[in-house]
Design a protein around this motif. Structure first.
Motif, PDB file in Angstrom:
ATOM      1  N   SER A   1       0.839  -1.103  -0.067  1.00 11.28           N
ATOM      2  CA  SER A   1       0.264  -0.285  -0.423  1.00 11.28           C
ATOM      3  C   SER A   1       0.971   0.884   0.152  1.00 11.28           C
ATOM      4  CB  SER A   1      -1.088  -0.368   0.908  1.00 11.28           C
ATOM      5  OG  SER A   1      -0.588  -0.888   2.154  1.00 11.28           O
ATOM      6  N   GLY A   2       0.721   2.362  -0.471  1.00 13.59           N
ATOM      7  CA  GLY A   2       1.750   3.526  -0.782  1.00 13.59           C
ATOM      8  C   GLY A   2       2.204   2.962  -2.183  1.00 13.59           C
ATOM      9  N   GLY A   3       1.884   2.298  -2.612  1.00 13.34           N
ATOM     10  CA  GLY A   3       2.174   2.282  -3.592  1.00 13.34           C
ATOM     11  C   GLY A   3       2.233   3.066  -4.718  1.00 13.34           C
TER      12      GLY A   3
ATOM     13  N   ASP B   1      -4.988   1.953  -7.454  1.00 14.05           N
ATOM     14  CA  ASP B   1      -4.725   2.791  -6.052  1.00 14.05           C
ATOM     15  C   ASP B   1      -3.628   2.209  -6.298  1.00 14.05           C
ATOM     16  OD1 ASP B   1      -5.075   0.067  -5.421  1.00 14.05           O
ATOM     17  OD2 ASP B   1      -6.532   0.328  -3.925  1.00 14.05           O
ATOM     18  N   SER B   2      -3.324   2.587  -5.284  1.00 16.44           N
ATOM     19  CA  SER B   2      -1.207   3.078  -4.553  1.00 16.44           C
ATOM     20  C   SER B   2      -1.071   1.961  -4.364  1.00 16.44           C
ATOM     21  CB  SER B   2      -1.550   3.702  -4.313  1.00 16.44           C
ATOM     22  OG  SER B   2      -1.850   3.763  -2.524  1.00 16.44           O
ATOM     23  N   GLY B   3      -2.444   0.468  -4.262  1.00 15.93           N
ATOM     24  CA  GLY B   3      -1.908  -0.886  -3.397  1.00 15.93           C
ATOM     25  C   GLY B   3      -1.828  -2.245  -4.422  1.00 15.93           C
ATOM     26  N   ALA B   4      -1.852  -2.994  -4.177  1.00 17.97           N
ATOM     27  CA  ALA B   4      -2.470  -4.168  -4.562  1.00 17.97           C
ATOM     28  C   ALA B   4      -1.651  -5.726  -4.018  1.00 17.97           C
ATOM     29  CB  ALA B   4      -0.905  -4.372  -5.818  1.00 17.97           C
ATOM     30  N   TYR B   5      -1.957  -7.149  -3.743  1.00 15.18           N
ATOM     31  CA  TYR B   5      -1.942  -7.374  -3.651  1.00 15.18           C
ATOM     32  C   TYR B   5      -1.406  -8.982  -3.673  1.00 15.18           C
ATOM     33  CZ  TYR B   5      -7.158  -8.804  -3.367  1.00 15.18           C
ATOM     34  OH  TYR B   5      -8.025  -9.005  -3.623  1.00 15.18           O
ATOM     35  N   THR B   6      -1.015 -10.062  -3.968  1.00 16.70           N
ATOM     36  CA  THR B   6      -0.811 -11.163  -4.728  1.00 16.70           C
ATOM     37  C   THR B   6      -1.685 -12.318  -4.121  1.00 16.70           C
ATOM     38  OG1 THR B   6       0.736 -12.670  -2.566  1.00 16.70           O
ATOM     39  CG2 THR B   6       2.207 -10.824  -4.463  1.00 16.70           C
TER      40      THR B   6
END
Length: 173
Positions: free
Chosen positions: A115-117, A141-146
């Motif tokens: 987050s905040g990426g 948005d400024s996030g991602a998840y695997t």
């Protein structure tokens, strides 16, 4: 000279004796296993049931759709493993981004979240030879998840990130 009163056995009685003896011998051969080369092994009774009941598969909470190896490569939110069923077990700051290892005990799986990426930043989760990767998308948005990797505990996984600005690093796991 033949004696008077002596009787000779009739041929019919003699034949009946021979047939009777043949039947007794045949019955004995059929009932006794002679153990010859073509002898079949005798049937053995089934073993008694085990004294301990097999471990029951635990039922999953409502909305959870996988556990363990069945979760590998799947989206944690779609499978019901995220939200209140997940905890952050490790984290680090990299530039302005927060990188986390998320783990769901119920699902026995972990994933990484950033987050905040910035667009192009990459986050990955690793455990042993298993690895899943995701990128922060342009216009999102400024996030991602695997996707998830199966692990018995969150400490078995680590999260890594490679920021588009050149910085990279991993959590301690």
């Amino acid at each position: 000279a033949p004696r008077r009163g002596a009787r000779r056995a009739s041929p019919l009685l003699y034949a009946a004796g021979v047939v009777g003896a043949a039947l007794v011998v045949t019955a004995a051969v059929l009932l006794v296993d002679l153990g010859g080369p073509d002898a079949r092994p005798e049937a053995r009774p089934a073993p008694p049931p085990a004294t301990t009941a097999p471990a029951a598969t635990p039922s999953l909470p409502e909305g959870v759709r996988c556990t363990g190896a069945d979760c590998g490569g799947l989206d944690p939110e779609d499978m019901g493993c995220g939200g209140p069923l997940a905890t952050t077990v490790d984290r680090m700051r990299l530039g302005g981004a927060l990188v986390e290892v998320r783990h769901s005990e119920v699902c026995a799986a972990a994933w990484a979240r950033i987050s905040g990426g910035a667009p192009g930043d990459e986050v990955s989760v690793q455990a042993g030879t298993a690895i899943q990767v995701a990128n922060v998308l342009e216009g999102g948005d400024s996030g991602a998840y695997t996707a998830m990797i199966p692990v018995p505990s969150g400490s078995a996984a680590r999260a890594c990130a490679a920021l588009s600005g050149g910085e990279d690093g991993c959590t301690g796991g």
